[in-house]
Enzyme design. Sequence first.
Site, PDB file in Angstrom:
ATOM      1  N   GLU A  48       1.779  -2.583  -2.302  1.00 50.41           N
ATOM      2  CA  GLU A  48       0.740  -2.780  -1.284  1.00 50.41           C
ATOM      3  C   GLU A  48       0.597  -4.239  -0.865  1.00 50.41           C
ATOM      4  O   GLU A  48       0.538  -4.540   0.322  1.00 50.41           O
ATOM      5  CB  GLU A  48      -0.625  -2.290  -1.797  1.00 50.41           C
ATOM      6  N   HIS A  92     -10.230   7.070  -7.022  1.00 57.51           N
ATOM      7  CA  HIS A  92      -9.721   7.489  -5.718  1.00 57.51           C
ATOM      8  C   HIS A  92     -10.828   7.841  -4.753  1.00 57.51           C
ATOM      9  O   HIS A  92     -10.571   8.461  -3.732  1.00 57.51           O
ATOM     10  CB  HIS A  92      -8.823   8.724  -5.871  1.00 57.51           C
TER      11      HIS A  92
END
Lengths: 429, 372
Positions: free
Chosen positions: B94, B163
Amino acid sequence: MAFSGAKIIQPLPLHTTIRSPNNPLLFDPFTSSPFLGSTRTLRLSQSISASQRRCASHIVAVSDVFKEKKLKSNTNLLLTKEEGLQVYEDMILGRAFEDMCAQMYYRGKMFGFVHLYNGQEAVSSGFIKLLKKEDSVVSTYRDHVHALSKGVPARAVMSELFGKKTGCCRGQGGSMHMFSAEHNVLGGFAFIGEGIPVATGAAFASKYRREVLKEADCDHVTLAFFGDGTCNNGQFFECLNMAALWKLPIIFVVENNLWAIGMSHLRSTSDPEIWKKGPAFGMPGVHVDGMDVLKVREVAKEAIGRARRGEGPTLVECETYRFRGHSLADPDELRDPAEKARYAARDPITALKKYLIESKLANEAELLAIEKKIEEVVEDAVEFADESPAPSRSQLLENVFADPRGFGIGPDGSYRCEDPKFTEGTAQV
Amino acid sequence: MPGFISHQVAARGLSLLRLRPVAATMRTYSSATKEVTMTVRDALNSALDEEMAADPNVFIMGEEVGEYQGAYKITKGLLDKYGPERVVDTPITEAGFAGIGVGSAYHGLRPVIEFMTFNFSMQAIDHIINSAAKSNYMSAGQINVPIVFRGPNGPAAGVGAQHSQCYSAWYGSVPGLKVLVPYSSEDARGLLKAAIQDPDPVVFLENELLYGESFPISAEALDSSFCLPIGKAKIEREGKDVTITAFSKMVGYALKAAEILEKEEGINAEVINLRSIRPLDRDTINASVRKTNRLITVEEGFPQHGVGAEICASVVEDSFGYLDAGVERIAAADVPTPYAANLERRAFPQIEDIVGAVKRVCYRSLPMVATA
């Protein structure tokens, strides 16, 4: 393709073991240079590296053509008089500018965090003077000299450091954030490792332009400069991987000055030979003496040539040293004075001066003239910065966005998105 | 940005310089009323498709966006159409690929960086904030960053604490970013197209549970030059008794709560779909509060320092005299998201929470006892 006299062996395929007594090192970094830094305190690590030494690696450091004995018999000079003077002037500019920064800081004209480049000029001049204007340079907070080498005027950099309106970023960036769209200096980043993905992106853009947008002559390369401490950071490895994977036109230049503020490179790195990390990702890794601008230049030519031809990235580790502390606020107490003295004796500017005079490319008078000229340039830069106005108050809120409300300003002078006819959608949900 | 200046964005205008790709074939027709509906997923896909066709500088980068057709199938079909150089599958990096996006945007490309979920953006947050958001300012306008960071945000169903976080408040506090939060398919299409055309960094927060939901969509919204303005909220339902601000999935909940309130309590609620967290449309919110005199804010993020807190502060600063009751914020429970289904349900605002809050604010029921 290879450098004169050097052996750059491409990385072996992944499954080959590296241990091979058949690849002697042409240039053994452990015995012939004080690569390990202060030997007194680091004897322990030396024994560890002795065992590492036995795993002869297949990527080898730079040419031994530069060894003193061979030079006398070598009639091919490494650069022309013009190039020599250009490089010399650039290095003198870097040194004089940084010395002036120190003076100005202690007089209160400059403030905040200022990181000086004294001693590392060979890396900046060696690499950047080979670039075109369209090539990009990305650096860390130690970026004044990279900006100067790339062509940003000394006046603009000095004004920026003083926080004036006439600075290259109108006083909004400061010492650690030198940006110049005109000269393709893409920063100036305070977080180490942050510039590496940005540089990889600039290289990606160059490749995209060539292959997707079909600009056939787009062969712009990007140089990413960063230090030894950064080489332990995750982003560095992420980008080595992607640059090699996508064969991006980038050169990763490690300015290994052995110290990350007060943390010695050897205390913080499991395998201190940074150039070895290149082949692990599928690109050549090169180690070069970063105190010798001619050696750096030769390595740079090869690496930049590779990138321009589309052959992919290179990792170049320059062994160099910063003569001053990490920043102007650093008392610099942890480094051994003997180590500092050893590197001061290898001052890149003195070395180049000696070379130019001995190979009869220039005489004392010409070099002195350059030094005088640079002295004037730097003094003029200070005067200009001093006399420049501070930014106006309204500048505080400017430049947050290129286009604050999106869609720009309409012909009637108000924001287009405020036009009542601009739809807000009609769906009944 | 040259292409940008030539866009005609009046409702009916068509820019001659933009290519018109084949209109999305994903519409479905409801047989009874001939109304066109589209899922949010298809809306996003069609927006990406149209923008990539119109401008060759636009490319998509992220994990699984290519051969896997998108982790949530948002980029389905785009690899086949535009090739691997424009729909780039990345390794799991990322920080690396967000930074690569920024670096390429410095040189005028228009990347759309997908995060599989915005929770993963925390690994790249240095680039979103320090190199994307701040660069235009630090370089004094020399280098702008026309990048879009998009992906699902907020809780899904049973995906656990790591999440499920909503990042609207985090990104909404950073000057230099534009933060958009679409609800319906029309929002998704219009705002994503506006985001890609915008010369500044945009954080585009979608919602995984909305991807499969169908919404009616007008012919105007299906047109390839359709765009919605950035920084303007939409009043989804007009009312006069109380203002409810919401964004993303909570707009749907607020609308359902408004129906229940109308039927059972006779309270006429005004529901505002924020659409944009930064810039926040304070004018619309304040005008509405001045009309209704009561305010509820609804969000799925954590309560402290949330979007609701900012809206309350704005209303107290600008419309204090118009308030007839204290402002109530409805947000997630102040805990990391639990996994158990019943606990997860208790951790996020439900329709009955909104109804309860409105009743309290209209003095139809007793106030809640303050909890720890």
